[in-house]
Design an enzyme around this catalytic site. Structure first.
Site, PDB file in Angstrom:
ATOM      1  N   VAL A 149       0.891  -1.174   0.058  1.00 16.97           N
ATOM      2  CA  VAL A 149       0.071   0.007   0.099  1.00 16.97           C
ATOM      3  C   VAL A 149       0.922   1.273   0.038  1.00 16.97           C
ATOM      4  O   VAL A 149       1.238   1.485   1.012  1.00 16.97           O
ATOM      5  CB  VAL A 149      -1.069  -0.158   1.337  1.00 16.97           C
ATOM      6  CG1 VAL A 149      -1.735   1.422   1.378  1.00 16.97           C
ATOM      7  CG2 VAL A 149      -1.865  -1.124   1.185  1.00 16.97           C
ATOM      8  N   PRO A 150       1.106   1.811  -1.147  1.00 16.96           N
ATOM      9  CA  PRO A 150       2.464   2.678  -1.217  1.00 16.96           C
ATOM     10  C   PRO A 150       2.270   4.049  -0.956  1.00 16.96           C
ATOM     11  O   PRO A 150       2.384   5.155  -1.651  1.00 16.96           O
ATOM     12  CB  PRO A 150       2.230   2.824  -3.008  1.00 16.96           C
ATOM     13  CG  PRO A 150       0.917   2.462  -3.210  1.00 16.96           C
ATOM     14  CD  PRO A 150       0.408   1.702  -2.270  1.00 16.96           C
ATOM     15  N   CYS A 151       2.459   4.096   0.578  1.00 14.25           N
ATOM     16  CA  CYS A 151       2.616   5.423   1.066  1.00 14.25           C
ATOM     17  C   CYS A 151       3.750   6.272   0.580  1.00 14.25           C
ATOM     18  O   CYS A 151       3.588   7.522   0.779  1.00 14.25           O
ATOM     19  CB  CYS A 151       2.328   5.365   2.677  1.00 14.25           C
ATOM     20  SG  CYS A 151       3.560   4.242   3.297  1.00 14.25           S
ATOM     21  N   HIS A 152       4.646   5.647   0.215  1.00 16.89           N
ATOM     22  CA  HIS A 152       5.846   6.470  -0.428  1.00 16.89           C
ATOM     23  C   HIS A 152       5.447   7.155  -1.600  1.00 16.89           C
ATOM     24  O   HIS A 152       6.101   8.153  -1.905  1.00 16.89           O
ATOM     25  CB  HIS A 152       6.865   5.561  -0.980  1.00 16.89           C
ATOM     26  CG  HIS A 152       6.671   4.308  -2.015  1.00 16.89           C
ATOM     27  ND1 HIS A 152       6.026   3.289  -1.494  1.00 16.89           N
ATOM     28  CD2 HIS A 152       6.831   4.354  -3.350  1.00 16.89           C
ATOM     29  CE1 HIS A 152       5.742   2.738  -2.607  1.00 16.89           C
ATOM     30  NE2 HIS A 152       6.599   3.390  -3.585  1.00 16.89           N
ATOM     31  N   ARG A 153       4.341   6.939  -2.104  1.00 18.54           N
ATOM     32  CA  ARG A 153       3.736   7.940  -3.453  1.00 18.54           C
ATOM     33  C   ARG A 153       3.182   8.922  -2.878  1.00 18.54           C
ATOM     34  O   ARG A 153       2.652  10.014  -3.721  1.00 18.54           O
ATOM     35  CB  ARG A 153       2.944   6.917  -4.294  1.00 18.54           C
ATOM     36  CG  ARG A 153       3.589   5.704  -4.857  1.00 18.54           C
ATOM     37  CD  ARG A 153       2.773   5.125  -5.776  1.00 18.54           C
ATOM     38  NE  ARG A 153       3.478   3.878  -6.100  1.00 18.54           N
ATOM     39  CZ  ARG A 153       2.947   2.707  -6.447  1.00 18.54           C
ATOM     40  NH1 ARG A 153       1.517   2.656  -6.596  1.00 18.54           N
ATOM     41  NH2 ARG A 153       3.462   1.502  -6.716  1.00 18.54           N
TER      42      ARG A 153
END
Length: 186
Positions: A149-153
């Site tokens: 779940v790409p919270c880095h984006r």
């Protein structure tokens, strides 16, 4: 014993530590799906994560690196870090997160593709709370499934990289892998 207590008692939680381009990751899964990804899985991080998982899920996590519950997540993460996978197709166990945070993370997982970024405020607007940019930041910090779940984006609207639970260098590496930032020179 009530049904909830029986369900917790029967719940299986398995875990393994796997290597990655951003350091060791602790992966944990239940029968429902991947439940946790923890960065920098040193012995201390591992122990703290497993203790927290055990208390939150009501089951003692079992070290099972060969478990079928983890095999697909391990394979897909290896493909992601090799640049061969852009979308994760994994069952996820969302039981560690609820309410607004879950709503935001589900929108992030389905609505911000590989190689793209979104601002905190923009993501807040997508879930119908345009003034909740700060709450979106809190949801990112509570994400139990980073990378997948790409919270880095999620970045700042002024072009800043924003914060990251795995550390800013890890966020830079993930964004570079996805082609959003240039690769570090050294």
């Amino acid at each position: 014993m009530n049904a909830n207590a029986q369900e917790r008692e029967q719940r299986q939680v398995v875990w393994a530590v796997v290597g990655s381009d951003i350091g060791p990751l602790l992966l944990a899964a239940t029968d429902e799906g991947l439940v946790t990804v923890a960065f920098h899985a040193t012995d201390a991080v591992r122990d703290k994560t497993l203790e927290k998982l055990g208390s939150r899920l009501g089951a003692e996590p079992l070290h099972a690196p060969d478990s079928p519950l983890l095999a697909e997540a391990i394979r897909q993460l290896a493909e992601y870090f090799a640049g061969e996978r852009h979308d994760f197709e994994l069952p996820l166990d969302w039981s560690l997160i609820s309410g607004f945070n879950r709503q935001v993370l589900r929108e992030l997982a389905s609505g911000v593709p590989y190689g793209a970024v979104v601002g905190y405020g923009d993501l807040a607007g997508r879930v119908g709370q345009p003034r909740a940019a700060q709450a979106v930041g809190i949801a990112m910090g509570a994400n139990p499934l980073p990378v997948v779940v790409p919270c880095h984006r999620v970045v700042e609207s002024d072009g800043g990289i924003g914060g990251f639970g795995g550390g800013l260098e890890t966020k830079r590496q993930l964004l570079a892998l996805e082609g959003v930032l240039p690769q570090p020179l050294f």
